[in-house]
Every structure is written in structure tokens, then in C-alpha cells.
Write an enzyme that holds these catalytic residues in place. Structure first.
Site, PDB file in Angstrom:
ATOM      1  N   LYS A 102     -17.465 -38.729 -13.498  1.00  0.00           N
ATOM      2  CA  LYS A 102     -18.105 -39.886 -12.814  1.00  0.00           C
ATOM      3  C   LYS A 102     -17.271 -41.144 -12.930  1.00  0.00           C
ATOM      4  O   LYS A 102     -17.334 -42.014 -12.065  1.00  0.00           O
ATOM      5  CB  LYS A 102     -19.515 -40.123 -13.335  1.00  0.00           C
ATOM      6  CG  LYS A 102     -19.647 -40.285 -14.826  1.00  0.00           C
ATOM      7  CD  LYS A 102     -19.963 -38.967 -15.455  1.00  0.00           C
ATOM      8  CE  LYS A 102     -19.837 -39.017 -16.962  1.00  0.00           C
ATOM      9  NZ  LYS A 102     -20.510 -37.923 -17.607  1.00  0.00           N
ATOM     10  N   GLU A 126     -21.284 -32.474  -8.249  1.00  0.00           N
ATOM     11  CA  GLU A 126     -22.694 -32.396  -8.674  1.00  0.00           C
ATOM     12  C   GLU A 126     -22.862 -32.654 -10.164  1.00  0.00           C
ATOM     13  O   GLU A 126     -23.855 -33.263 -10.594  1.00  0.00           O
ATOM     14  CB  GLU A 126     -23.269 -31.017  -8.292  1.00  0.00           C
ATOM     15  CG  GLU A 126     -24.720 -30.815  -8.635  1.00  0.00           C
ATOM     16  CD  GLU A 126     -25.642 -31.840  -7.986  1.00  0.00           C
ATOM     17  OE1 GLU A 126     -26.096 -32.739  -8.713  1.00  0.00           O
ATOM     18  OE2 GLU A 126     -25.884 -31.755  -6.768  1.00  0.00           O
ATOM     19  N   VAL A 129     -23.397 -36.468 -11.955  1.00  0.00           N
ATOM     20  CA  VAL A 129     -24.649 -37.228 -12.105  1.00  0.00           C
ATOM     21  C   VAL A 129     -25.781 -36.273 -12.471  1.00  0.00           C
ATOM     22  O   VAL A 129     -26.009 -35.265 -11.793  1.00  0.00           O
ATOM     23  CB  VAL A 129     -25.022 -37.985 -10.811  1.00  0.00           C
ATOM     24  CG1 VAL A 129     -26.259 -38.855 -11.063  1.00  0.00           C
ATOM     25  CG2 VAL A 129     -23.873 -38.837 -10.323  1.00  0.00           C
ATOM     26  N   ASP A 198     -21.570 -45.502 -18.488  1.00  0.00           N
ATOM     27  CA  ASP A 198     -21.692 -44.159 -17.902  1.00  0.00           C
ATOM     28  C   ASP A 198     -22.820 -44.135 -16.860  1.00  0.00           C
ATOM     29  O   ASP A 198     -22.653 -43.607 -15.753  1.00  0.00           O
ATOM     30  CB  ASP A 198     -21.962 -43.158 -19.038  1.00  0.00           C
ATOM     31  CG  ASP A 198     -22.167 -41.742 -18.538  1.00  0.00           C
ATOM     32  OD1 ASP A 198     -21.175 -41.060 -18.259  1.00  0.00           O
ATOM     33  OD2 ASP A 198     -23.333 -41.331 -18.412  1.00  0.00           O
ATOM     34  N   LYS A 202     -22.710 -43.596 -12.692  1.00  0.00           N
ATOM     35  CA  LYS A 202     -23.546 -42.616 -11.987  1.00  0.00           C
ATOM     36  C   LYS A 202     -24.402 -43.262 -10.905  1.00  0.00           C
ATOM     37  O   LYS A 202     -24.556 -42.711  -9.811  1.00  0.00           O
ATOM     38  CB  LYS A 202     -24.422 -41.874 -12.996  1.00  0.00           C
ATOM     39  CG  LYS A 202     -23.614 -40.964 -13.928  1.00  0.00           C
ATOM     40  CD  LYS A 202     -24.467 -40.512 -15.102  1.00  0.00           C
ATOM     41  CE  LYS A 202     -23.749 -39.522 -15.999  1.00  0.00           C
ATOM     42  NZ  LYS A 202     -24.469 -39.275 -17.254  1.00  0.00           N
ATOM     43  N   GLY A 302     -24.639 -31.753 -21.770  1.00  0.00           N
ATOM     44  CA  GLY A 302     -24.514 -30.558 -22.615  1.00  0.00           C
ATOM     45  C   GLY A 302     -23.763 -29.453 -21.896  1.00  0.00           C
ATOM     46  O   GLY A 302     -23.648 -29.447 -20.665  1.00  0.00           O
TER      47      GLY A 302
END
Ligand SMILES: NC(=O)C1=CN([C@@H]2O[C@H](COP(=O)(O)OP(=O)(O)OC[C@H]3O[C@@H](n4cnc5c(N)ncnc54)[C@H](OP(=O)(O)O)[C@@H]3O)[C@@H](O)[C@H]2O)C=CC1
Ligand SMILES: N[C@@H](CC=O)C(=O)O
Ligand code: NA
Length: 435
Positions: A102, A126, A129, A198, A202, A302
Site C-alpha cells: 500500500k 487486493e 487494503v 499505514d 489504505k 497476518g
């Protein structure tokens, strides 16, 4: 037909991506057409959590993005450089690109899109975000017919994890941040998470898609969670709020071109749909005309969730390559058509296990509950709770919740209960309990 993937990075997301690609069984059949050809890393000596042929690994990332055998490059090294240059080189070399980056897309997305258009390749992001939650694709496609009014998101897993634990345990964020890093949620430099950068990356990406225009990344007002203390979290709770780091993109009512764009910690009323988005989960609440409100919710960071988004983009590209290949020409897009050959076998209802809620009217006399207990026991049915709610006309109302039991055994016990007219007056209701 096999399509070759060059993977740049084998950290948290790269490892998850390799695991899915190496284990295609029971996933979409298109995954069988994908093969990891090369993997680029910084160090060849690190132990890795996936088994790849040694010859696959290289520190020469340039060689991957220019390798004539590779069809799709997946960039998951992170950071601005060399990630941006490698993406541009891959595009120039005619390769499709999938990235989770991002930071790069929010700053250089326009340059990358221009280059991709010129080269006739796709760049999909994909995973950039909402981690594993499909957000970009729904905004572009399924929700694309709507006039979007607002996009409000909890789109940083690390800060949501920290704020959730501050709320449930008290305490300040530093030790909790350590845990988020160990779990692989945080960026290499967690400042980007904690200071809201961050989330700002996004929301810039989402706003561009939702409102159909270029966004200057530096225009996003950004405030992180560094100054949110345990006391603020507690006072907010007392007042009926929860503190969340919200990213908000909103079209101004009177304008087609002016939007609001901001990231800041926000007191969210407890009854708002975003208030119950906890831990590493993210959610994006989209409000549009005519659909109204839609909330996309799920794991925002994750290894596995992010890899799921990466591989879904790789699969989407494989679908287009599949249609372009001479042998398959004129076949429909495999992602838009279902042509299954076999029926699935559905388990008989009586074999399924669930908990049951049972409300029944019983005679108000000694020994009734013991008798009911015997009937349940004979059918292997144990009770989680039994409450006598009231008494009227010599009948007691009992509410019972069972532990998990096979549907067939429960139904047999129920038949016997219904027939026990000396004890049971009527079965008022039977419902299945989730979980
Ligand atoms: N972690 C997450 O939950 C999410 C991450 N993302 C994004 O995904 C991307 C990757 O994140 P993540 O997997 O967490 O990062 P990691 O730090 O875990 O992994 C980075 C990987 O890239 C390799 N690498 C980094 N720089 C170079 C370089 N200059 N040359 C060669 N190899 C390099 C590293 O090699 P080596 O192993 O040898 O050190 C490592 O394998 C980032 O853009 C991040 O923002 C997006 C959503 C969620
Ligand atoms: N550090 C990010 C990872 C995913 O984008 C986060 O915590 O959400
Ligand atoms: Na996503």
C-alpha cells in the site's frame, strides 16, 4: 497450461502465499495452473517455513522481474524501494503484477497504472487494503454501480489489536505492540501502523477507487494512536463509546469533486457497526446510492489472510491468461462460469450435531425433572442448563439448553418426551443453538 509465478519476498505474506500455491487441493481449480518458478529474498541462509527447491531461491530480484519464463510477479518485499522499481521493471518486461504494497500503490499508483496500461498488463493489489477481506474488488465491481457517499474503515490490524487489548486489559500500547509484531501484523517499521500512516495509505487507495479520481497521498490528514492513553479508553467506555482508529473518505454533499479524507482515533458509539470490530479484524463500511450500507469485515493482517488476497489476485490474472491462451480461446472466463460435473454428498440431518434449546410445559409434581433427566440420559443427551421460568395452572415452564448431541438422538428423546403425558403437558418450542 501452467503459468509461472515469480515471488519477491518470503517473509510473513510471501510464506503464506507460497503455502497456498504449494497446496492447491480443494481450492479453486485454477490454482492447479500456477507454479512458483523463483523466489527472491535478502538472505539465503534464513530458515524458511516452506519447502521450496533450493534452486528456486535467489537474492537477484532483477533477474526474477526480467525472467522470460515468468508470467506473474508477486511483490511482497514491502517498502518503497526497490519495490517500486521492481514493479515497474516487471511491467515493462510484460509481466502482470500482484502486490500487497500500500505504501507504493498509494504514492506511485498512478505511475504504475500508466505503465501497466502502456504494457497491456494487470497490476492488482487486493492484499494492500483490509488484508484478507475482499475490499478492492467489491468496490470496483460488485458495488461499482453505486454512487459512493462514504467509506469508513478500521483498516489497520495492528492498531485495532492494540486498542482492543487496551480496552479489555487496561495498560498502554508499548507491550501490546510487541505482541502484534510477533504475530506478523505490524509493518517492518511499526511507526507506520501506530502513527496512522499505514491506514492513510489504505484510505487513499480506497478513496481513489470509490470516488474515481487520483488522490495525492500527502493530502490525507493523519493522526495516530500514540496519544491515546488507558484513561481515555476507560473514560470513553464509561460514556458509552469505544476508541477506534478510523479512516474516513466522504464525498461532500454539494460537490462532485471535493471529498474529505482523514485518519484519526475516534470515539465510536457502542451501537455503531464498527464498534464491535475487534482484535486484528478490519472492516470497511461503504455507504452508497442505491445500496445503502454494506460492511466488509474480516482479518485485516497476518500470514494466511493476506496471502489469501494475494493468491486471489494471482488467480484472477490466471483466468485472463487462460482465456488468452490459443488452446483455450473462446472459452468463458473460468471465474464467471460454474460447470461442476459431480454432485456433493450432503450429510443426513440426523447425523449432524448441534446444541438444542427446548421450552416445555410440565406437570408440577415431584419427580418430573428426574424423569426427564432419565429420558435425556438414555439418548446420550446431557444438559447445559435447565431453568424453571414460571408456574401457572399447575404447569411449570422449563427451558433447557443441551450440550452437543446428534440430531437423530435428540429427535428420539423428543418423541419419548412428547409421549410422556404423565409428566409433559406440551413441547412449546425447539430451536437449534449455534456453536
Ligand atoms: N504482514 C501483514 O500482515 C501484511 C503485510 N502487507 C504488506 O505486505 C508486504 C510484505 O510484508 P511482510 O510479509 O509482513 O514483510 P516481511 O518483513 O515479513 O517480509 C519481507 C520479505 O521480503 C524480503 N526482502 C525485503 N527487502 C528485500 C530486498 N531489498 N531484497 C530482497 N528481498 C527483500 C525479505 O527477505 P528475507 O526473508 O531474506 O529477510 C522477506 O522475505 C508489505 O508491503 C506489507 O505492507 C499487507 C497486508 C498485511
Ligand atoms: N501492518 C498492517 C498489515 C496489513 O496491512 C496492519 O496492521 O494492518
Ligand atoms: Na483486501
Amino acid at each position: 497450461m501452467v503459468f509461472k509465478v515469480g515471488l519477491l519476498g518470503l517473509g510473513t505474506v510471501g510464506t503464506g502465499t507460497a503455502k497456498i500455491l504449494l497446496d492447491a487441493a480443494r481450492r479453486h481449480p485454477l490454482l492447479e495452473t500456477l507454479e512458483i518458478h523463483k523466489v527472491g529474498v535478502r538472505s539465503l541462509d534464513k530458515p524458511r517455513a516452506v519447502d521450496l527447491p533450493e534452486a528456486c531461491l535467489t537474492t537477484d530480484l532483477e533477474a526474477i522481474v526480467t525472467d522470460p519464463d515468468i508470467d506473474i510477479v508477486v511483490e511482497v518485499i514491502g517498502g518503497l524501494e526497490p519495490a517500486r522499481s521492481l514493479i515497474l521493471e516487471a511491467i515493462e518486461d510484460g509481466k502482470h503484477v500482484v502486490t500487497a504494497n500500500k505504501a507504493v500503490i498509494s504514492r506511485y499508483g498512478n505511475e504504475i497504472a500508466e505503465a501497466a496500461k502502456k504494457a497491456g498488463v494487470y497490476v492488482l493489489y487486493e492484499a494492500a487494503v483490509g488484508g484478507g477481506i475482499p475490499v478492492i474488488q467489491p468496490l470496483q465491481q460488485a458495488l461499482g454501480v453505486n454512487r459512493i457517499e462514504t467509506v469508513t474503515g478500521i483498516i489497520n490490524g495492528t492498531t485495532n489489536y492494540i486498542l482492543t487489548r487496551m480496552e479489555s486489559e487496561g495498560g498502554d500500547f508499548a507491550p501490546i505492540l510487541d505482541d502484534a509484531q510477533k504475530l506478523g501484523y505490524a509493518e517492518a517499521d511499526p511507526t507506520a501502523d501506530v502513527d496512522g500512516l499505514d491506514a492513510a495509505d489504505k484510505i487513499a487507495i480506497l478513496a481513489s477507487i470509490a470516488f474515481g479520481g487520483k488522490i495525492r497521498r500527502e493530502d490525507v490528514f493523519t493522526e495516530g494512536i500514540r496519544n491515546v492513553s488507558a484513561s481515555d479508553v476507560n473514560y470513553a467506555k464509561t460514556l458509552g463509546f469505544v476508541i477506534k482508529l478510523l479512516a474516513i473518505a466522504k464525498r461532500n454533499d454539494d460537490s462532485d469533486t471535493t471529498i474529505q479524507l482523514r485518519v484519526h482515533p475516534t470515539l465510536v458509539p457502542l451501537n455503531h457497526p464498527l464498534a464491535s470490530v475487534n482484535d486484528v479484524n478490519n472492516a470497511v463500511l461503504v455507504e452508497g446510492d442505491p445500496i445503502g450500507r454494506v460492511m466488509l469485515y474480516g482479518p485485516g493482517a497476518g500470514e494466511g489472510p493476506t496471502a489469501s488476497a494475494i493468491v486471489s489476485d494471482v488467480m484472477a490474472i490466471a483466468a485472463t491468461l487462460h482465456m488468452e491462451s490459443p488452446a483455450e480461446e473462446k472459452l468463458p472466463n473460468p471465474l464467471l462460469s460454474n460447470a461442476y460435473s459431480d454432485y456433493k454428498t450432503i450429510s443426513p440431518m440426523e447425523d449432524l450435531e448441534s446444541r438444542f434449546y427446548l421450552r416445555l410445559m410440565v406437570k408440577d409434581k415431584p419427580g418430573v425433572i428426574g424423569h426427564l433427566g432419565d429420558i435425556f440420559g438414555q439418548h446420550g443427551l446431557s444438559l447445559e442448563s435447565l431453568v424453571q421460568i414460571g408456574l401457572q395452572d399447575n404447569l411449570a415452564e422449563l427451558v433447557i439448553v443441551t450440550h452437543e448431541v446428534k440430531e437423530g438422538d435428540f429427535q428420539k428423546a423428543l418423541e419419548i418426551l412428547k409421549a410422556s403425558s404423565a409428566d409433559v403437558d406440551s413441547i412449546a418450542s425447539v430451536l437449534r443453538v449455534l456453536g
